[in-house]
Design an enzyme around this catalytic site. Structure first.
Site, PDB file in Angstrom:
ATOM      1  N   PRO A  10       0.794  -1.229   0.000  1.00 13.21           N
ATOM      2  CA  PRO A  10       0.000   0.000   0.000  1.00 13.21           C
ATOM      3  C   PRO A  10       0.831   1.287   0.000  1.00 13.21           C
ATOM      4  O   PRO A  10       1.837   1.380   0.692  1.00 13.21           O
ATOM      5  CB  PRO A  10      -0.842  -0.101   1.275  1.00 13.21           C
ATOM      6  CG  PRO A  10      -0.171  -1.127   2.112  1.00 13.21           C
ATOM      7  CD  PRO A  10       0.493  -2.073   1.162  1.00 13.21           C
ATOM      8  N   ASN A  11       0.357   2.219  -0.797  1.00 16.53           N
ATOM      9  CA  ASN A  11       0.913   3.577  -0.881  1.00 16.53           C
ATOM     10  C   ASN A  11       2.249   3.684  -1.623  1.00 16.53           C
ATOM     11  O   ASN A  11       2.770   4.785  -1.801  1.00 16.53           O
ATOM     12  CB  ASN A  11       1.031   4.232   0.514  1.00 16.53           C
ATOM     13  CG  ASN A  11      -0.296   4.279   1.225  1.00 16.53           C
ATOM     14  OD1 ASN A  11      -1.267   4.825   0.687  1.00 16.53           O
ATOM     15  ND2 ASN A  11      -0.388   3.686   2.405  1.00 16.53           N
ATOM     16  N   ARG A  18       3.950  11.132  -1.795  1.00 15.91           N
ATOM     17  CA  ARG A  18       3.899  10.900  -0.347  1.00 15.91           C
ATOM     18  C   ARG A  18       5.234  11.257   0.319  1.00 15.91           C
ATOM     19  O   ARG A  18       6.308  10.975  -0.238  1.00 15.91           O
ATOM     20  CB  ARG A  18       3.551   9.429  -0.041  1.00 15.91           C
ATOM     21  CG  ARG A  18       4.677   8.461  -0.362  1.00 15.91           C
ATOM     22  CD  ARG A  18       4.317   7.004  -0.123  1.00 15.91           C
ATOM     23  NE  ARG A  18       4.025   6.678   1.263  1.00 15.91           N
ATOM     24  CZ  ARG A  18       4.257   5.480   1.812  1.00 15.91           C
ATOM     25  NH1 ARG A  18       4.779   4.494   1.100  1.00 15.91           N
ATOM     26  NH2 ARG A  18       3.957   5.254   3.062  1.00 15.91           N
ATOM     27  N   TYR A  23      10.636   9.329   1.377  1.00 12.77           N
ATOM     28  CA  TYR A  23      10.648   8.394   0.244  1.00 12.77           C
ATOM     29  C   TYR A  23      11.201   8.977  -1.058  1.00 12.77           C
ATOM     30  O   TYR A  23      11.312   8.245  -2.047  1.00 12.77           O
ATOM     31  CB  TYR A  23       9.238   7.841   0.016  1.00 12.77           C
ATOM     32  CG  TYR A  23       8.681   7.119   1.233  1.00 12.77           C
ATOM     33  CD1 TYR A  23       9.242   5.912   1.653  1.00 12.77           C
ATOM     34  CD2 TYR A  23       7.627   7.647   1.976  1.00 12.77           C
ATOM     35  CE1 TYR A  23       8.766   5.260   2.776  1.00 12.77           C
ATOM     36  CE2 TYR A  23       7.135   6.992   3.100  1.00 12.77           C
ATOM     37  CZ  TYR A  23       7.714   5.800   3.487  1.00 12.77           C
ATOM     38  OH  TYR A  23       7.237   5.148   4.603  1.00 12.77           O
ATOM     39  N   ASN A  74       8.219  -5.521  -0.902  1.00 14.04           N
ATOM     40  CA  ASN A  74       8.102  -4.411   0.035  1.00 14.04           C
ATOM     41  C   ASN A  74       6.623  -4.352   0.418  1.00 14.04           C
ATOM     42  O   ASN A  74       5.825  -3.737  -0.278  1.00 14.04           O
ATOM     43  CB  ASN A  74       8.541  -3.097  -0.612  1.00 14.04           C
ATOM     44  CG  ASN A  74       8.428  -1.925   0.357  1.00 14.04           C
ATOM     45  OD1 ASN A  74       7.894  -2.087   1.463  1.00 14.04           O
ATOM     46  ND2 ASN A  74       8.911  -0.763  -0.049  1.00 14.04           N
ATOM     47  N   ALA A  77       3.177  -0.869   4.739  1.00 17.94           N
ATOM     48  CA  ALA A  77       2.614  -0.895   6.096  1.00 17.94           C
ATOM     49  C   ALA A  77       2.226  -2.302   6.539  1.00 17.94           C
ATOM     50  O   ALA A  77       2.264  -2.616   7.740  1.00 17.94           O
ATOM     51  CB  ALA A  77       1.411   0.036   6.173  1.00 17.94           C
ATOM     52  N   HIS A  80       4.280  -4.597   8.988  1.00  8.86           N
ATOM     53  CA  HIS A  80       4.215  -4.508  10.441  1.00  8.86           C
ATOM     54  C   HIS A  80       2.944  -5.113  11.032  1.00  8.86           C
ATOM     55  O   HIS A  80       2.762  -5.090  12.248  1.00  8.86           O
ATOM     56  CB  HIS A  80       4.335  -3.036  10.864  1.00  8.86           C
ATOM     57  CG  HIS A  80       5.359  -2.276  10.074  1.00  8.86           C
ATOM     58  ND1 HIS A  80       6.686  -2.631  10.066  1.00  8.86           N
ATOM     59  CD2 HIS A  80       5.255  -1.213   9.230  1.00  8.86           C
ATOM     60  CE1 HIS A  80       7.356  -1.803   9.255  1.00  8.86           C
ATOM     61  NE2 HIS A  80       6.499  -0.943   8.738  1.00  8.86           N
ATOM     62  N   ASP A  87       2.206 -15.841   6.015  1.00  7.56           N
ATOM     63  CA  ASP A  87       1.762 -17.223   5.773  1.00  7.56           C
ATOM     64  C   ASP A  87       1.782 -17.556   4.281  1.00  7.56           C
ATOM     65  O   ASP A  87       2.148 -18.676   3.901  1.00  7.56           O
ATOM     66  CB  ASP A  87       0.353 -17.441   6.339  1.00  7.56           C
ATOM     67  CG  ASP A  87       0.352 -17.575   7.858  1.00  7.56           C
ATOM     68  OD1 ASP A  87       1.434 -17.703   8.456  1.00  7.56           O
ATOM     69  OD2 ASP A  87      -0.748 -17.555   8.451  1.00  7.56           O
ATOM     70  N   GLU A  98      13.180  -9.070   1.513  1.00  6.44           N
ATOM     71  CA  GLU A  98      12.345  -7.964   2.001  1.00  6.44           C
ATOM     72  C   GLU A  98      13.083  -6.647   1.752  1.00  6.44           C
ATOM     73  O   GLU A  98      14.263  -6.536   2.085  1.00  6.44           O
ATOM     74  CB  GLU A  98      12.123  -8.149   3.508  1.00  6.44           C
ATOM     75  CG  GLU A  98      11.398  -6.993   4.201  1.00  6.44           C
ATOM     76  CD  GLU A  98      11.405  -7.135   5.733  1.00  6.44           C
ATOM     77  OE1 GLU A  98      12.166  -7.970   6.278  1.00  6.44           O
ATOM     78  OE2 GLU A  98      10.654  -6.390   6.385  1.00  6.44           O
ATOM     79  N   HIS A 100      12.816  -2.263   2.031  1.00  4.72           N
ATOM     80  CA  HIS A 100      12.163  -1.012   2.441  1.00  4.72           C
ATOM     81  C   HIS A 100      12.988   0.144   1.908  1.00  4.72           C
ATOM     82  O   HIS A 100      14.220   0.132   2.036  1.00  4.72           O
ATOM     83  CB  HIS A 100      12.031  -0.922   3.962  1.00  4.72           C
ATOM     84  CG  HIS A 100      11.209  -2.042   4.508  1.00  4.72           C
ATOM     85  ND1 HIS A 100       9.846  -2.072   4.368  1.00  4.72           N
ATOM     86  CD2 HIS A 100      11.568  -3.187   5.117  1.00  4.72           C
ATOM     87  CE1 HIS A 100       9.397  -3.203   4.889  1.00  4.72           C
ATOM     88  NE2 HIS A 100      10.420  -3.903   5.354  1.00  4.72           N
ATOM     89  N   ILE A 101      12.307   1.111   1.348  1.00  6.94           N
ATOM     90  CA  ILE A 101      12.982   2.286   0.799  1.00  6.94           C
ATOM     91  C   ILE A 101      13.633   3.078   1.932  1.00  6.94           C
ATOM     92  O   ILE A 101      14.783   3.502   1.834  1.00  6.94           O
ATOM     93  CB  ILE A 101      11.964   3.152   0.018  1.00  6.94           C
ATOM     94  CG1 ILE A 101      11.466   2.368  -1.214  1.00  6.94           C
ATOM     95  CG2 ILE A 101      12.574   4.501  -0.381  1.00  6.94           C
ATOM     96  CD1 ILE A 101      10.214   2.938  -1.861  1.00  6.94           C
ATOM     97  N   SER A 102      12.882   3.252   3.007  1.00  2.00           N
ATOM     98  CA  SER A 102      13.394   4.017   4.153  1.00  2.00           C
ATOM     99  C   SER A 102      14.083   3.076   5.137  1.00  2.00           C
ATOM    100  O   SER A 102      13.900   1.854   5.087  1.00  2.00           O
ATOM    101  CB  SER A 102      12.238   4.739   4.847  1.00  2.00           C
ATOM    102  OG  SER A 102      11.358   3.796   5.446  1.00  2.00           O
ATOM    103  N   ARG A 107      13.038   4.440  12.554  1.00  2.00           N
ATOM    104  CA  ARG A 107      11.751   5.147  12.580  1.00  2.00           C
ATOM    105  C   ARG A 107      10.913   4.719  13.801  1.00  2.00           C
ATOM    106  O   ARG A 107      11.470   4.248  14.790  1.00  2.00           O
ATOM    107  CB  ARG A 107      11.034   4.932  11.240  1.00  2.00           C
ATOM    108  CG  ARG A 107      11.842   5.532  10.069  1.00  2.00           C
ATOM    109  CD  ARG A 107      11.142   5.363   8.749  1.00  2.00           C
ATOM    110  NE  ARG A 107       9.869   6.106   8.715  1.00  2.00           N
ATOM    111  CZ  ARG A 107       8.928   5.933   7.778  1.00  2.00           C
ATOM    112  NH1 ARG A 107       9.124   5.045   6.819  1.00  2.00           N
ATOM    113  NH2 ARG A 107       7.817   6.637   7.814  1.00  2.00           N
ATOM    114  N   ARG A 111       7.150   0.385  13.571  1.00  2.00           N
ATOM    115  CA  ARG A 111       7.781  -0.128  12.342  1.00  2.00           C
ATOM    116  C   ARG A 111       8.910  -1.118  12.630  1.00  2.00           C
ATOM    117  O   ARG A 111       9.572  -1.597  11.716  1.00  2.00           O
ATOM    118  CB  ARG A 111       8.330   1.034  11.500  1.00  2.00           C
ATOM    119  CG  ARG A 111       7.260   1.947  10.955  1.00  2.00           C
ATOM    120  CD  ARG A 111       7.838   3.014  10.034  1.00  2.00           C
ATOM    121  NE  ARG A 111       6.973   4.177  10.030  1.00  2.00           N
ATOM    122  CZ  ARG A 111       5.885   4.321   9.268  1.00  2.00           C
ATOM    123  NH1 ARG A 111       5.544   3.394   8.416  1.00  2.00           N
ATOM    124  NH2 ARG A 111       5.140   5.410   9.349  1.00  2.00           N
TER     125      ARG A 111
END
Ligand code: DQA
Length: 148
Positions: A10-11, A18, A23, A74, A77, A80, A87, A98, A100-102, A107, A111
């Site tokens: 999402p997002n 955003r 980001y 990625n 949200a 978390h 699963d 996995e 993550h950009i940030s 943070r 997170r």
């Protein structure tokens, strides 16, 4: 050719709009172009999936079974919160990294938990778009040699 699926949650489609301070200013389309270019250089066949819906992400992971050699994920949200995504990743047991950009580790407390991490051979966070390239490199190496 090795088939890599890049899944974004999402997002991520709102990149460039955003929280630019976190980001960056590049868009989701820029991310896809970047991943495609890097995949070409690595000799990988890459496809993409993005959704804002948890179940749609679960469906995409299930569909990868038997068709895809490696997943870059990625979950945004849902990283978390989502046991369902974890699963699904365990169910298909496709090698995954996995991303993550940030730098999630620096943070908010909420997170700091990642459910999907348990089903991934590696986590790359805080490297921006380059994290996706690094993830593809790790998967190529892992799938070829069977080790990290
Ligand atoms: C993110 C980090 C998550 O905590 C956040 O919810 C996102 C993006 C990242 O790429 O840095 O949406 O996964």
């Amino acid at each position: 050719m090795m088939k890599i699926l890049v899944i974004n949650g999402p997002n991520i489609n709102m990149l460039g709009i955003r929280e630019k301070n976190i980001y960056g200013t590049e868009t989701y389309e820029d991310l896809l172009n970047y991943c495609k270019e890097e995949a070409d250089k690595l000799g990988l066949e890459v496809s993409f999936f993005q959704s804002n819906h948890e179940g749609a992400l679960v469906d995409a992971i299930q569909e990868a079974y038997g068709k895809i050699d490696g997943i870059v994920i990625n979950p945004a949200a849902y990283t978390h919160t989502s046991v369902a995504i974890l699963d699904a990743m365990k169910a298909v047991s496709v090698p995954a990294v996995e991303v993550h950009i940030s730098d999630v580790s620096s943070r908010e407390d909420f997170r700091q938990i990642s459910y999907v991490r348990q089903a991934c051979i590696k986590t790359i966070a805080g490297h921006g778009f380059a994290g996706y390239k690094e993830a593809m490199e790790v998967l190529k190496e892992y799938i070829t040699k069977g080790i990290l």
